[in-house]
Enzyme design. Structure first.
Site, short mmCIF file in Angstrom:
data_model
loop_
_atom_site.label_atom_id
_atom_site.label_comp_id
_atom_site.label_asym_id
_atom_site.label_seq_id
_atom_site.Cartn_x
_atom_site.Cartn_y
_atom_site.Cartn_z
N CYS A 2 0.82 -1.21 0.00
CA CYS A 2 0.00 0.00 0.00
C CYS A 2 0.86 1.27 0.00
O CYS A 2 1.97 1.27 0.53
CB CYS A 2 -0.88 0.03 1.23
SG CYS A 2 -1.92 -1.40 1.41
N ARG A 27 5.07 -0.12 -5.94
CA ARG A 27 5.08 -0.85 -4.67
C ARG A 27 4.15 -2.06 -4.70
O ARG A 27 4.28 -2.96 -3.88
CB ARG A 27 4.65 0.08 -3.53
CG ARG A 27 5.60 1.22 -3.28
CD ARG A 27 4.99 2.25 -2.36
NE ARG A 27 4.80 1.77 -1.02
CZ ARG A 27 5.69 1.85 -0.03
NH1 ARG A 27 6.86 2.41 -0.27
NH2 ARG A 27 5.44 1.39 1.16
N TRP A 71 -3.16 -2.70 -1.46
CA TRP A 71 -2.82 -4.09 -1.78
C TRP A 71 -3.62 -4.92 -0.79
O TRP A 71 -3.37 -4.89 0.42
CB TRP A 71 -1.32 -4.31 -1.61
CG TRP A 71 -0.80 -5.56 -2.21
CD1 TRP A 71 -0.45 -5.77 -3.52
CD2 TRP A 71 -0.53 -6.80 -1.53
NE1 TRP A 71 0.02 -7.05 -3.69
CE2 TRP A 71 -0.02 -7.70 -2.49
CE3 TRP A 71 -0.66 -7.23 -0.21
CZ2 TRP A 71 0.35 -9.00 -2.17
CZ3 TRP A 71 -0.30 -8.53 0.10
CH2 TRP A 71 0.20 -9.40 -0.87
N ASN A 100 -1.79 2.31 5.79
CA ASN A 100 -0.93 1.18 5.41
C ASN A 100 -0.68 0.36 6.66
O ASN A 100 -0.53 0.94 7.74
CB ASN A 100 0.44 1.63 4.93
CG ASN A 100 0.38 2.36 3.62
OD1 ASN A 100 -0.67 2.46 3.02
ND2 ASN A 100 1.52 2.89 3.21
N GLY A 101 -0.59 -0.95 6.50
CA GLY A 101 -0.29 -1.79 7.65
C GLY A 101 -1.48 -2.66 8.00
O GLY A 101 -2.43 -2.77 7.22
N GLU A 484 18.43 -17.61 -8.13
CA GLU A 484 17.96 -16.28 -8.52
C GLU A 484 17.38 -16.33 -9.95
O GLU A 484 16.36 -15.70 -10.23
CB GLU A 484 19.13 -15.29 -8.42
CG GLU A 484 18.88 -13.89 -8.96
CD GLU A 484 17.75 -13.12 -8.28
OE1 GLU A 484 17.15 -13.62 -7.33
OE2 GLU A 484 17.45 -12.02 -8.76
N LYS A 488 13.58 -15.33 -10.87
CA LYS A 488 13.25 -14.31 -11.87
C LYS A 488 12.28 -14.87 -12.89
O LYS A 488 11.30 -14.21 -13.26
CB LYS A 488 14.51 -13.81 -12.62
CG LYS A 488 15.46 -12.92 -11.87
CD LYS A 488 14.96 -11.53 -11.59
CE LYS A 488 14.29 -11.44 -10.24
NZ LYS A 488 15.08 -10.97 -9.14
N GLU A 491 8.78 -15.46 -11.33
CA GLU A 491 8.18 -14.21 -10.87
C GLU A 491 7.54 -13.42 -12.01
O GLU A 491 6.45 -12.88 -11.86
CB GLU A 491 9.30 -13.39 -10.23
CG GLU A 491 8.87 -12.19 -9.44
CD GLU A 491 10.06 -11.50 -8.76
OE1 GLU A 491 11.22 -11.72 -9.19
OE2 GLU A 491 9.82 -10.74 -7.81
N HIS A 507 19.59 -37.32 -7.07
CA HIS A 507 18.89 -37.68 -5.83
C HIS A 507 17.40 -37.39 -5.91
O HIS A 507 16.72 -37.33 -4.89
CB HIS A 507 19.53 -36.95 -4.64
CG HIS A 507 20.96 -37.30 -4.43
ND1 HIS A 507 21.37 -38.54 -4.00
CD2 HIS A 507 22.10 -36.59 -4.65
CE1 HIS A 507 22.69 -38.59 -3.93
NE2 HIS A 507 23.15 -37.40 -4.33
N LYS A 606 6.30 -4.72 -4.56
CA LYS A 606 7.73 -4.40 -4.49
C LYS A 606 8.22 -4.40 -3.03
O LYS A 606 9.25 -4.98 -2.73
CB LYS A 606 7.98 -3.03 -5.14
CG LYS A 606 9.43 -2.61 -5.16
CD LYS A 606 10.20 -3.43 -6.15
CE LYS A 606 11.69 -3.08 -6.20
NZ LYS A 606 12.45 -4.14 -6.86
#
Ligand code: AGP
Length: 611
Positions: A2, A27, A71, A100-101, A484, A488, A491, A507, A606
């Protein structure tokens, strides 16, 4: 997640709120809204993009107002749940709030407020704040008093901004656990979750501290701290540039940020190397004393930053010979661990706001850990402010949800930390120091050359577009780079991807390999190269198609089912920083082919400021 923006001015602030909200889009959010003080509280809210809100806000006009990108946490993605929330009723609003929160005791407050006669129009925890403020405002007709009384009854985390219909020149804001800053203008003042939202109006900002409540008017800002004392907080001049928030010639922020890496890396190196030597002071004034005392390192982080930590473990143990463990922040904070006051806690966070990492740091401090270093990209954000040592990476604003340049600059900082620790511990010879300095100096050029591989990588992307799964393999220090790469790809292209240390294939995961499972291998010339080559044979023998990122000295040959792209230089110990570039480009091009929202992938934010 948010985002908040608000303004108290003498000019029409609707365009500024809309622009501020669009700057906060990165964000992550799923609905947005604004409320403006006029004859009544005017509201516009929309599910979806800020551009849709802008259409709804056409014709709105006012000098005091608040805006929000939401959000969803409590309650679905609907217009009713979008902020601002008002009280006492939708059509007789006297109070408007953005938040926010998360308010943890919202259920019990809701029951209480219902008993007092309040009706609820949303499923959000935020509406509780609007009604609580209204309840106390009726008693005192003082907005500051009402906000203070309301927040005293809330448990959880919040950044809020509140306006009242009969206080047309005022706004009250408060923060606890969520970021909030005040922007100081000429005859106008602002509030925002991050500086990008107010940058077109001012660079002068005050970062509120936990427990602060502030009253904003056009010509004054009064801050009261958690002891209820009026305080003056430091004014910062933000160095975030407007250009860094614009796309320029690029199609996506992720693309722009991948291409900014040579600059970001060289700026970060420059900030870390003082007069041709590694110096501990660059991590903070007390760093020399702290680094000479610590006996081990514990790295806490999430997502890509966690992979930076995993890579750093190899450098810290091999170069500084210091025992290092790396933990996912959200796991560490909930398990029983054995505290060691002589251990250095290193948190890594691009945003500096990630709640899991922040809480992990607080948990470590509660357990008695005394030494903490934050590696962060956002000045004055929560995590560095809670740490004794700080290094700010010089990546510049990172807007794409998929972290790229923040990762490579984190790696630079962590590598320099390893070398600096080695020096402080008396292990670094003059020759080694010069060698590492020269390796760092050459890195920028090598990264630039790696970016030139884009046409070949774009070709490869076509072979991934119709796949549902992919495997990424690496060994040793390149295993975190495989992780990573897989992150990527999943995502931004939504292809399921997993990473394994190549030796683990037999394995279990080898059972997955067939000609529908592309296997990406990070295989530069290092001590494990021959092992990786044998692991690749295991894949090839099962009909798997291999996509190998090698370097100048790996001596791979293309053959049936084996595709090879070579980064033109071998950069030795810094090789992970070079080899992440092609996997970033691969994910980007696969996502482009799949037509996903590259910069704002579905369901992701974000800055992850909730659990
Ligand atoms: C990276 O591409 C992700 N978006 C995500 O994993 C991110 O790295 C993670 O949420 C941690 O964020 P931070 O670095 O801001 O703490």
């Amino acid at each position: 997640m948010c985002g908040i923006v608000g303004a108290v001015s003498t000019r029409n602030i609707v365009p500024l709120l809309i622009e501020g909200l669009s700057r906060l889009e990165y964000r992550g959010y799923d609905s947005a809204g604004i409320a403006i003080l006029n004859q009544h509280i005017e509201r516009a809210r929309a599910v979806g993009r800020v551009s849709e809100l802008a259409l709804k806000a056409e014709g709105m006009h006012g000098t005091v107002g608040i805006g929000h990108t939401r959000w969803a946490t409590h309650g679905g993605v609907t217009e009713q749940n979008a902020h601002p929330h008002v009280s006492p009723a939708q059509d007789q609003a006297q109070i408007a709030v953005v938040h926010n929160g998360i308010i943890e005791n919202h259920d019990e407050q809701r029951d209480r407020l219902k008993a007092l006669g309040y009706q609820f129009y949303s499923q959000t925890d935020t509406e509780v704040i609007a009604h609580l403020v209204h309840h106390y405002y009726q008693q005192s007709h003082d907005l500051l008093t009402a906000v203070k009384k309301a927040i005293a009854e809330l448990t959880g985390a919040y950044a809020i901004s509140v306006i009242a219909l009969d206080q047309p020149t005022k706004m009250v804001v408060a923060r606890l656990g969520c970021p909030l800053l005040i922007g100081l203008g000429e005859g106008e003042n602002f509030v925002a979750s991050d500086v990008s939202a107010v940058l077109s109006a001012t660079r002068k900002v005050i970062y509120l501290e936990d427990g602060d409540v502030a009253t904003l008017q056009t010509d004054s800002v009064v801050i009261i701290d958690k002891q209820d004392e009026v305080v003056s907080r430091k004014i910062h001049l933000s160095d975030v540039s407007l250009a860094s928030l614009e796309l320029g010639p690029y199609s996506h922020f992720m693309q722009k940020e991948i291409y900014e890496q040579p600059r970001a890396i060289s700026d970060t190196i420059e900030a870390l190397i003082d007069d041709g030597a590694f110096r501990s002071e660059l991590f903070g004034q007390s760093a020399a004393a702290v680094l000479s005392k610590v006996d081990s390192v514990l790295i806490l982080a999430a997502g890509t930053s966690y992979y930076a930590g995993l890579t750093a473990k190899y450098w810290l143990e091999s170069i500084a010979k210091i025992p290092t463990s790396v933990e996912i922040a959200s796991e560490y904070r909930y398990r029983e661990s054995v505290p060691n006051p002589n251990q250095l806690i290193v948190t890594i966070s691009q945003s500096g706001e990630t709640l899991d990492t922040m809480e992990a740091l607080k948990h470590a401090q509660k357990l008695g850990h005394r030494h903490s270093l934050a590696i962060c990209n956002v000045q004055e954000s929560a995590i560095p402010r809670a740490s004794s040592l700080i290094f700010y990476t010089r990546a510049g604003a990172e807007i794409g949800v998929a972290s790229t340049k923040a990762f490579t600059t984190q790696l630079i900082a962590l590598f320099v930390l390893a070398v600096t620790l080695s020096k402080v511990r008396g292990l670094l010879t003059e020759a080694q120091e010069q060698q590492y300095l020269s390796d760092l100096r050459q890195l920028t050029g090598s990264v630039q050359i790696a970016l030139n591989l884009e046409p070949q990588i774009r070709e490869w992307a076509h072979r991934f577009g119709d796949k549902e799964h992919a495997l990424f393999l690496g060994r040793g220090i390149h295993y975190p780079i495989a992780m990573e790469g897989a992150l990527k790809l999943k995502e931004i292209s939504y292809i399921h991807a997993e990473a394994y240390p190549a030796g683990e294939l037999k394995h279990g995961p080898l059972a997955l390999v067939d000609n529908n499972m592309p296997v990406v291998v990070i295989a530069p010339n290092d001590a494990l190269l021959e092992k990786v080559k044998s692991n690749m044979q295991e894949v090839k023998a099962r009909g798997g198609e291999l996509f190998v990122f090698a370097d100048a000295d790996s001596h791979f040959k293309e053959s049936e089912g084996v595709h090879v792209i070579r980064t033109p230089r071998h950069v030795g110990v810094l090789s992970p920083i070079l080899h992440v570039i092609p996997v970033q480009l691969l994910a980007y091009h696969v996502a482009l082919l799949k037509g996903t929202d590259v910069d704002k992938p579905r369901n992701l934010a974000k800055s992850v400021t909730v659990e």
